[in-house]
Design an enzyme around this catalytic site. Structure first.
Site, short mmCIF file in Angstrom:
data_model
loop_
_atom_site.label_atom_id
_atom_site.label_comp_id
_atom_site.label_asym_id
_atom_site.label_seq_id
_atom_site.Cartn_x
_atom_site.Cartn_y
_atom_site.Cartn_z
N PRO A 1 115.52 52.28 -57.19
CA PRO A 1 114.65 53.14 -58.26
C PRO A 1 113.72 52.36 -59.00
CG PRO A 1 117.32 52.50 -59.12
CD PRO A 1 116.67 51.65 -57.72
N TYR B 1 102.58 51.06 -57.09
CA TYR B 1 102.58 51.85 -57.90
C TYR B 1 102.31 53.85 -57.55
CZ TYR B 1 105.80 54.04 -61.36
OH TYR B 1 107.16 54.96 -62.50
C1 PHB Z 1 113.43 58.71 -63.40
O1 PHB Z 1 113.98 59.29 -62.79
O2 PHB Z 1 112.80 59.45 -64.08
C2 PHB Z 1 112.69 57.41 -62.85
C3 PHB Z 1 113.32 56.40 -61.89
C4 PHB Z 1 113.28 55.07 -61.65
C5 PHB Z 1 111.49 55.05 -62.06
C6 PHB Z 1 110.80 55.74 -62.14
C7 PHB Z 1 111.49 57.18 -63.05
O3 PHB Z 1 111.16 53.77 -61.80
#
Ligand code: PHB
Ligand code: APR
Length: 390
Positions: free
Chosen positions: A292, A384
């Site tokens: 993630p 990103y």
């Molecule tokens: C989120 O769940 O808000 C989230 C997860 C991973 C990321 C950024 C945001 O890299």
């Protein structure tokens, strides 16, 4: 029952594909094994690339996103008790939009219901067959009755644990996988975010992330061990550990409150090649998983179905197979770029006990390089905000 495209799975990939096909005048039925509230109850990431926002616009479901989505022009990296801003806008001319996957899913579900399109929820024993020839079918049971859905094409949008990828003969598919030696403990809470933008924190106790869903709802994560249990973490323990991993100026601004959700997710990189098998196309998590860090999962699912909807529109409207023939290669080019970025960002930000002191020095040197060199910062920023969709 008959349709042009049978879509398996009503996550963001399946629902967005359904919406894009509807816009193109192509008929689709979605078959989902869970209930709609169950699908909406899953908490996932919430950072949208420009290409994802554009696809949601194209699908006609971006009304609330335009009103409620939070534009972010940058993000912050934290290490050595200091904050460093990566300015996406200045480095790339682009921004991201913070808007939860739950909200995207809800908007898509509502638009689908309003248009009177068919989604079969709580379908049991879903199976796919015949995709190597000209007569693919999706079979399922609903309320004790067997159904056969005949179609021209099947879209496998049924996630990592779905049935479509598992139905491909093993000899026809190659998979690549990396499992990381830690997980993320996530907490959702109705408290205002600590900072305007997201904070990715590298710390000797482990990675931490300050994310958000809105001005009143925050999402925080802590790197944790794989055998840890969410139940072991009281809210107080979570907030204490989070503050320890953040620079003092951020820790002071963390507003704590009762958690609405607390869970642990493992981190994995996974790709299945190819993404097309005759008249079956895989899309989203059914074909690939990213860790993630960098929030690429939903964005990749969106670009996959963007390519697929385009290819299917060419097939039906222009009588050309060029788009569907190019589908797998087009997706995989973008998928591997996002895999590389997510793996790199994960490797940079987390604590890897087995890499020892040398590994930590390499991370520190790279972090210093990132915030000291516009070239290095731009490499982070352009990935990103999302690489362009060819
Ligand atoms: C989120 O769940 O808000 C989230 C997860 C991973 C990321 C950024 C945001 O890299
Ligand atoms: N039959 C029908 N539906 C199924 C089956 C099956 N055998 N197996 C799984 N499903 C459904 C799941 O219940 C789920 O609703 O398919 C859907 C897949 O949705 P997601 O897992 O959300 O996957 P996807 O739509 O590709 O979205 C990718 O989700 O996991 C995150 O980080 C990822 O944000 C990314 C996004």
């Amino acid at each position: 029952m008959r349709t042009q495209v049978a879509i398996v799975g009503a996550g963001p990939a399946g629902l967005l594909l359904g919406a894009l096909l509807h816009r193109a005048g192509i008929d689709a039925v979605i078959v989902e094994q869970r209930s709609a509230p169950y699908v909406l109850g899953r908490i996932r990431a919430g950072v949208l690339e420009r290409t994802t926002v554009d696809l949601l616009e194209e699908a006609g479901v971006a009304g609330r996103l335009r009103r409620e989505g939070l534009p972010h022009d940058g993000t912050e990296l934290a290490f050595d008790d200091r904050l460093h801003r990566i300015d996406f806008k200045a480095l790339t001319g682009q921004r991201v939009t913070v808007y939860g996957q739950t909200e995207v899913t809800q908007d898509l579900m509502e638009a689908r219901a309003a248009a009177g399109l068919t989604t079969v929820y709580e379908a049991q024993q879903v199976s796919v067959d015949g995709f190597d020839g000209r007569t693919p079918v999706v079979r399922f049971r609903k309320d004790g009755v067997e159904h056969t859905l005949e179609c021209d094409f099947i879209a496998g949008c049924d996630g990592y644990h779905g049935v479509t990828r598992a139905s491909v003969p093993p000899a026809a598919i190659t998979t690549y996988e990396k499992v990381y030696p830690f997980g993320w403990l996530g907490v959702l809470a109705d408290v205002p975010p600590a900072r305007e933008e997201l904070v990715y924190a590298h710390h000797e106790r482990g990675f931490a992330l300050c994310s958000q869903r809105s001005r009143t709802r925050s999402r925080y994560y802590l790197q944790c061990s794989l055998d840890d249990k969410a139940e072991r973490w009281s809210d107080d323990m979570f907030w204490d550990e989070l503050r320890r991993r953040l620079p003092a100026e951020v820790a002071q601004t963390v507003v704590t409150g009762p958690s609405i959700e607390k869970s642990i997710a493992p981190l994995r990189s996974f790709v299945a090649e190819p993404m097309r098998f005759g008249r079956l196309f895989l899309a989203g998590d059914a074909a690939h998983i990213v860790p993630p860090t960098g929030a690429k999962g939903l964005n990749l699912a969106a670009s996959d179905v963007g390519y697929l909807a385009r290819g299917l529109a060419e097939f039906y409207l222009d009588k050309s197979e060029a788009g569907i023939d190019a589908y797998s290669a087009r997706c995989l080019r973008r998928v591997w770029q996002a895999e590389r970025f997510s793996w790199w960002f994960t490797s940079l930000m987390h604590r890897f006990p087995e890499t020892g002191a040398f590994g930590q020095k390499m991370q520190q040197a790279e972090l210093a390089y990132l915030v000291g060199s516009p070239a290095a910062a731009t490499a982070l920023a352009e990935n990103y905000v999302g690489l362009p969709m060819a």
